[in-house]
Scaffold this active site. Sequence first.
Site, PDB file in Angstrom:
ATOM      1  N   TYR A 110       0.591  -1.130  10.280  1.00 35.00           N
ATOM      2  CA  TYR A 110       0.237  -1.750   8.993  1.00 35.00           C
ATOM      3  C   TYR A 110       1.374  -1.535   7.998  1.00 35.00           C
ATOM      4  CZ  TYR A 110      -2.786  -1.904   4.717  1.00 35.00           C
ATOM      5  OH  TYR A 110      -3.379  -2.151   3.502  1.00 35.00           O
TER       6      TYR A 110
ATOM      7  N   LYS B 152       3.646  -4.254   5.869  1.00 32.41           N
ATOM      8  CA  LYS B 152       3.727  -4.235   4.399  1.00 32.41           C
ATOM      9  C   LYS B 152       5.179  -4.084   3.922  1.00 32.41           C
ATOM     10  CE  LYS B 152      -0.616  -4.688   3.326  1.00 32.41           C
ATOM     11  NZ  LYS B 152      -1.068  -5.875   2.569  1.00 32.41           N
TER      12      LYS B 152
ATOM     13  N   HIS C  47     -12.484   2.959   4.558  1.00 31.90           N
ATOM     14  CA  HIS C  47     -11.742   4.096   3.998  1.00 31.90           C
ATOM     15  C   HIS C  47     -12.714   5.238   3.683  1.00 31.90           C
ATOM     16  CE1 HIS C  47      -8.798   0.805   3.114  1.00 31.90           C
ATOM     17  NE2 HIS C  47      -7.964   1.743   3.523  1.00 31.90           N
TER      18      HIS C  47
ATOM     19  N   SER D 198       0.852  -1.190   0.000  1.00 28.75           N
ATOM     20  CA  SER D 198       0.000   0.000   0.000  1.00 28.75           C
ATOM     21  C   SER D 198       0.888   1.240   0.000  1.00 28.75           C
ATOM     22  CB  SER D 198      -0.848  -0.013   1.270  1.00 28.75           C
ATOM     23  OG  SER D 198      -1.305   1.282   1.567  1.00 28.75           O
ATOM     24  N   SER D 199       0.326   2.357  -0.456  1.00 24.15           N
ATOM     25  CA  SER D 199       1.099   3.604  -0.489  1.00 24.15           C
ATOM     26  C   SER D 199       1.489   4.093   0.913  1.00 24.15           C
ATOM     27  CB  SER D 199       0.311   4.704  -1.216  1.00 24.15           C
ATOM     28  OG  SER D 199      -0.932   4.910  -0.584  1.00 24.15           O
ATOM     29  N   CYS D 200       0.876   3.517   1.960  1.00 27.64           N
ATOM     30  CA  CYS D 200       1.234   3.952   3.317  1.00 27.64           C
ATOM     31  C   CYS D 200       2.606   3.451   3.755  1.00 27.64           C
ATOM     32  CB  CYS D 200       0.174   3.530   4.324  1.00 27.64           C
ATOM     33  SG  CYS D 200       0.220   1.774   4.638  1.00 27.64           S
TER      34      CYS D 200
HETATM   35  N1  LIG Z   1      -8.543  -0.860  -0.064  1.00 28.48           N
HETATM   36  C1  LIG Z   1      -7.555  -0.038  -0.369  1.00 28.48           C
HETATM   37  O1  LIG Z   1      -7.753   1.194  -0.506  1.00 28.48           O
HETATM   38  C2  LIG Z   1      -6.169  -0.558  -0.557  1.00 28.48           C
HETATM   39  C3  LIG Z   1      -5.841  -1.902  -0.427  1.00 28.48           C
HETATM   40  N2  LIG Z   1      -4.547  -2.320  -0.619  1.00 28.48           N
HETATM   41  C4  LIG Z   1      -4.135  -3.703  -0.440  1.00 28.48           C
HETATM   42  O2  LIG Z   1      -4.910  -4.595  -1.213  1.00 28.48           O
HETATM   43  C5  LIG Z   1      -5.065  -5.839  -0.515  1.00 28.48           C
HETATM   44  C6  LIG Z   1      -6.542  -6.190  -0.434  1.00 28.48           C
HETATM   45  O3  LIG Z   1      -7.236  -5.133   0.229  1.00 28.48           O
HETATM   46  P1  LIG Z   1      -8.820  -5.007   0.150  1.00 28.48           P
HETATM   47  O4  LIG Z   1      -9.339  -5.853  -0.934  1.00 28.48           O
HETATM   48  O5  LIG Z   1      -9.129  -3.568   0.187  1.00 28.48           O
HETATM   49  O6  LIG Z   1      -9.257  -5.618   1.559  1.00 28.48           O
HETATM   50  P2  LIG Z   1     -10.640  -6.318   1.955  1.00 28.48           P
HETATM   51  O7  LIG Z   1     -10.786  -6.138   3.424  1.00 28.48           O
HETATM   52  O8  LIG Z   1     -11.739  -5.866   1.056  1.00 28.48           O
HETATM   53  O9  LIG Z   1     -10.371  -7.855   1.637  1.00 28.48           O
HETATM   54  C7  LIG Z   1      -9.404  -8.565   2.345  1.00 28.48           C
HETATM   55  C8  LIG Z   1      -9.608 -10.037   2.114  1.00 28.48           C
HETATM   56  O10 LIG Z   1      -8.686 -10.773   2.915  1.00 28.48           O
HETATM   57  C9  LIG Z   1      -9.363 -11.827   3.553  1.00 28.48           C
HETATM   58  N3  LIG Z   1      -8.731 -12.135   4.832  1.00 28.48           N
HETATM   59  C10 LIG Z   1      -8.450 -11.283   5.839  1.00 28.48           C
HETATM   60  N4  LIG Z   1      -7.890 -11.953   6.860  1.00 28.48           N
HETATM   61  C11 LIG Z   1      -7.825 -13.258   6.471  1.00 28.48           C
HETATM   62  C12 LIG Z   1      -7.346 -14.429   7.083  1.00 28.48           C
HETATM   63  N5  LIG Z   1      -6.815 -14.414   8.317  1.00 28.48           N
HETATM   64  N6  LIG Z   1      -7.440 -15.594   6.402  1.00 28.48           N
HETATM   65  C13 LIG Z   1      -7.985 -15.639   5.174  1.00 28.48           C
HETATM   66  N7  LIG Z   1      -8.442 -14.548   4.531  1.00 28.48           N
HETATM   67  C14 LIG Z   1      -8.368 -13.374   5.180  1.00 28.48           C
HETATM   68  C15 LIG Z   1     -10.762 -11.297   3.760  1.00 28.48           C
HETATM   69  O11 LIG Z   1     -11.653 -12.350   3.961  1.00 28.48           O
HETATM   70  P3  LIG Z   1     -12.977 -12.105   4.863  1.00 28.48           P
HETATM   71  O12 LIG Z   1     -13.719 -10.985   4.225  1.00 28.48           O
HETATM   72  O13 LIG Z   1     -13.684 -13.416   4.779  1.00 28.48           O
HETATM   73  O14 LIG Z   1     -12.490 -11.743   6.233  1.00 28.48           O
HETATM   74  C16 LIG Z   1     -10.994 -10.541   2.471  1.00 28.48           C
HETATM   75  O15 LIG Z   1     -11.440 -11.403   1.454  1.00 28.48           O
HETATM   76  C17 LIG Z   1      -4.405  -5.655   0.854  1.00 28.48           C
HETATM   77  O16 LIG Z   1      -3.117  -6.205   0.830  1.00 28.48           O
HETATM   78  C18 LIG Z   1      -4.312  -4.160   0.995  1.00 28.48           C
HETATM   79  O17 LIG Z   1      -3.207  -3.793   1.767  1.00 28.48           O
HETATM   80  C19 LIG Z   1      -3.567  -1.421  -0.957  1.00 28.48           C
HETATM   81  C20 LIG Z   1      -3.834  -0.088  -1.096  1.00 28.48           C
HETATM   82  C21 LIG Z   1      -5.152   0.453  -0.902  1.00 28.48           C
HETATM   83  C1  LIG Z   2      -5.130   3.127   1.689  1.00 26.85           C
HETATM   84  C2  LIG Z   2      -4.630   3.678   3.001  1.00 26.85           C
HETATM   85  O1  LIG Z   2      -5.713   4.075   3.830  1.00 26.85           O
HETATM   86  C3  LIG Z   2      -5.405   4.541   5.142  1.00 26.85           C
HETATM   87  O2  LIG Z   2      -4.888   5.824   5.078  1.00 26.85           O
HETATM   88  P1  LIG Z   2      -5.710   7.101   4.638  1.00 26.85           P
HETATM   89  O3  LIG Z   2      -5.382   7.440   3.235  1.00 26.85           O
HETATM   90  O4  LIG Z   2      -5.479   8.165   5.627  1.00 26.85           O
HETATM   91  O5  LIG Z   2      -7.192   6.548   4.665  1.00 26.85           O
HETATM   92  P2  LIG Z   2      -8.689   6.962   4.858  1.00 26.85           P
HETATM   93  O6  LIG Z   2      -9.375   6.628   3.595  1.00 26.85           O
HETATM   94  O7  LIG Z   2      -9.238   6.296   6.076  1.00 26.85           O
HETATM   95  O8  LIG Z   2      -8.720   8.535   5.139  1.00 26.85           O
HETATM   96  C4  LIG Z   2      -8.343   9.476   4.182  1.00 26.85           C
HETATM   97  C5  LIG Z   2      -8.638  10.866   4.670  1.00 26.85           C
HETATM   98  O9  LIG Z   2     -10.067  11.049   4.651  1.00 26.85           O
HETATM   99  C6  LIG Z   2     -10.487  11.637   5.871  1.00 26.85           C
HETATM  100  N1  LIG Z   2     -11.889  11.277   6.128  1.00 26.85           N
HETATM  101  C7  LIG Z   2     -12.918  12.161   6.120  1.00 26.85           C
HETATM  102  N2  LIG Z   2     -14.059  11.537   6.456  1.00 26.85           N
HETATM  103  C8  LIG Z   2     -13.742  10.219   6.638  1.00 26.85           C
HETATM  104  C9  LIG Z   2     -14.519   9.090   6.977  1.00 26.85           C
HETATM  105  O10 LIG Z   2     -15.713   9.148   7.188  1.00 26.85           O
HETATM  106  N3  LIG Z   2     -13.860   7.896   7.033  1.00 26.85           N
HETATM  107  C10 LIG Z   2     -12.500   7.795   6.788  1.00 26.85           C
HETATM  108  N4  LIG Z   2     -11.926   6.572   6.855  1.00 26.85           N
HETATM  109  N5  LIG Z   2     -11.750   8.874   6.504  1.00 26.85           N
HETATM  110  C11 LIG Z   2     -12.362  10.061   6.414  1.00 26.85           C
HETATM  111  C12 LIG Z   2      -9.493  11.094   6.885  1.00 26.85           C
HETATM  112  O11 LIG Z   2      -9.494  11.890   8.060  1.00 26.85           O
HETATM  113  C13 LIG Z   2      -8.185  11.200   6.087  1.00 26.85           C
HETATM  114  O12 LIG Z   2      -7.708  12.506   6.127  1.00 26.85           O
HETATM  115  C14 LIG Z   2      -4.354   3.738   5.837  1.00 26.85           C
HETATM  116  O13 LIG Z   2      -4.694   3.716   7.203  1.00 26.85           O
HETATM  117  C15 LIG Z   2      -4.095   2.480   5.159  1.00 26.85           C
HETATM  118  O14 LIG Z   2      -5.212   1.622   5.220  1.00 26.85           O
HETATM  119  C16 LIG Z   2      -3.799   2.703   3.727  1.00 26.85           C
HETATM  120  O15 LIG Z   2      -2.914   2.110   3.178  1.00 26.85           O
END
Ligand SMILES: NC(=O)C1=CN([C@@H]2O[C@H](COP(=O)(O)OP(=O)(O)OC[C@H]3O[C@@H](n4cnc5c(N)ncnc54)[C@H](OP(=O)(O)O)[C@@H]3O)[C@@H](O)[C@H]2O)C=CC1
Ligand SMILES: C[C@H]1O[C@H](OP(=O)(O)OP(=O)(O)OC[C@H]2O[C@@H](n3cnc4c(=O)[nH]c(N)nc43)[C@H](O)[C@@H]2O)[C@@H](O)[C@@H](O)C1=O
Length: 318
Positions: free
Chosen positions: A145, A149, A188, A116-118
Amino acid sequence: MAENDSFFSNQAAKVFVAGHRGLVGSAIVRKLQSLGFTNLLLRTHAELDLTLQSDVESLFAAEKPLYVILAAAKVGGIHANNTYPADFIAVNLQIQTNVIDSSYRHGVKKILFLGSSCIYPKFAPQPIPENALLSSPLEPTNEWYAVAKIAGIKMCQAYRIQYKFDAISAMPTNLYGPNDNFHPENSHVLPALIRRFHEAKVEGAKQVVVWGTGSPLREFLHVDDLADAVVFLMEEYSGFEHVNVGSGKEVSIKELAELVKEVVGFEGELVWDTSKPDGTPRKLMDSSKLANLGWSPKISLKDGLVDTYKWYLKNIKQ
Ligand SMILES: NC(=O)C1=CN([C@@H]2O[C@H](COP(=O)(O)OP(=O)(O)OC[C@H]3O[C@@H](n4cnc5c(N)ncnc54)[C@H](OP(=O)(O)O)[C@@H]3O)[C@@H](O)[C@H]2O)C=CC1
Ligand SMILES: C[C@H]1O[C@H](OP(=O)(O)OP(=O)(O)OC[C@H]2O[C@@H](n3cnc4c(=O)[nH]c(N)nc43)[C@H](O)[C@@H]2O)[C@@H](O)[C@@H](O)C1=O
């Protein structure tokens, strides 16, 4: 790439998509199916807990996948990351260590690890190049996190050095789309705002509360673009360094909130809750490495938001 190394020409190969029901995993499954892949290995969390090493080993021993895409992780927004640091570091270290190591031990030809970009420093140069990794301190709200990563990237690199194992890492920016998590606190920002604006519209509320100051800048990428980039990298990239995957376009959280308000059709006002953290001020990634390999995104934020809201209306709303 030599013919027999081609991922795309190996559509009968067994591909394990870990986390296939999540935002990212489900988009990768849709993409692979659209490309004609017929032999996907899929396990729900309930069927296989990837934190359990012996269970992961047993799966790989029995199924012998040829390719692995690791999209299973403990994932959440700024509040979840800040509230459950132990889960974010421990679960992610466990899942990725088990899956990467078992992949190597059981003859997987190639694995793609998703970070992830974090992973980048809080005050990284903008746009953030891959080599900004570990150059200064992390953003405190998600450092647990991020450390997990970063360990995943390093594990892929270590296995490449020591075992010549073809392990690559992709670092996506903030993603959104179908099958996102719309939890009011733990999601998010983009899915959180879709839900909050929708519920406010339905209830006829006058105000919607948005977290922070609205000034942080974020880069958003539709998950179908990310899935396209992932299969592209499986085909085209076998390098040591991780690869950024972004849209190249950033918006402030205030601009995002105004856009979600417009797409959802809420007519009241925005109120900013500045007791909530802003997180990192800016994280625009430099995705020129991926662009130079020949990949670019296709879905604009406005189009992606309209589609995601349609998906939300059809699949999530009460
Ligand atoms: N969402 C985003 O904005 C971003 C995501 N990513 C990366 O992309 C990847 C996927 O993220 P995303 O799709 O958003 O996440 P989700 O939470 O939508 O999906 C995660 C998946 O992982 C499964 N999972 C979690 N824990 C376990 C476990 N212990 N055993 C088996 N399966 C498990 C979940 O299954 P279940 O639902 O059944 O628990 C689910 O299917 C991650 O590596 C994340 O870091 C990177 C940047 C941004
Ligand atoms: C993908 C990235 O996502 C996470 O980082 P982040 O970019 O900070 O993620 P965010 O989507 O939760 O927030 C973005 C911004 O938005 C604002 N904000 C406003 N209102 C709401 C609100 O209602 N919910 C949330 N969540 N944020 C809010 C919030 O305060 C912040 O300024 C990592 O922890 C990590 O998971 C990671 O890798």
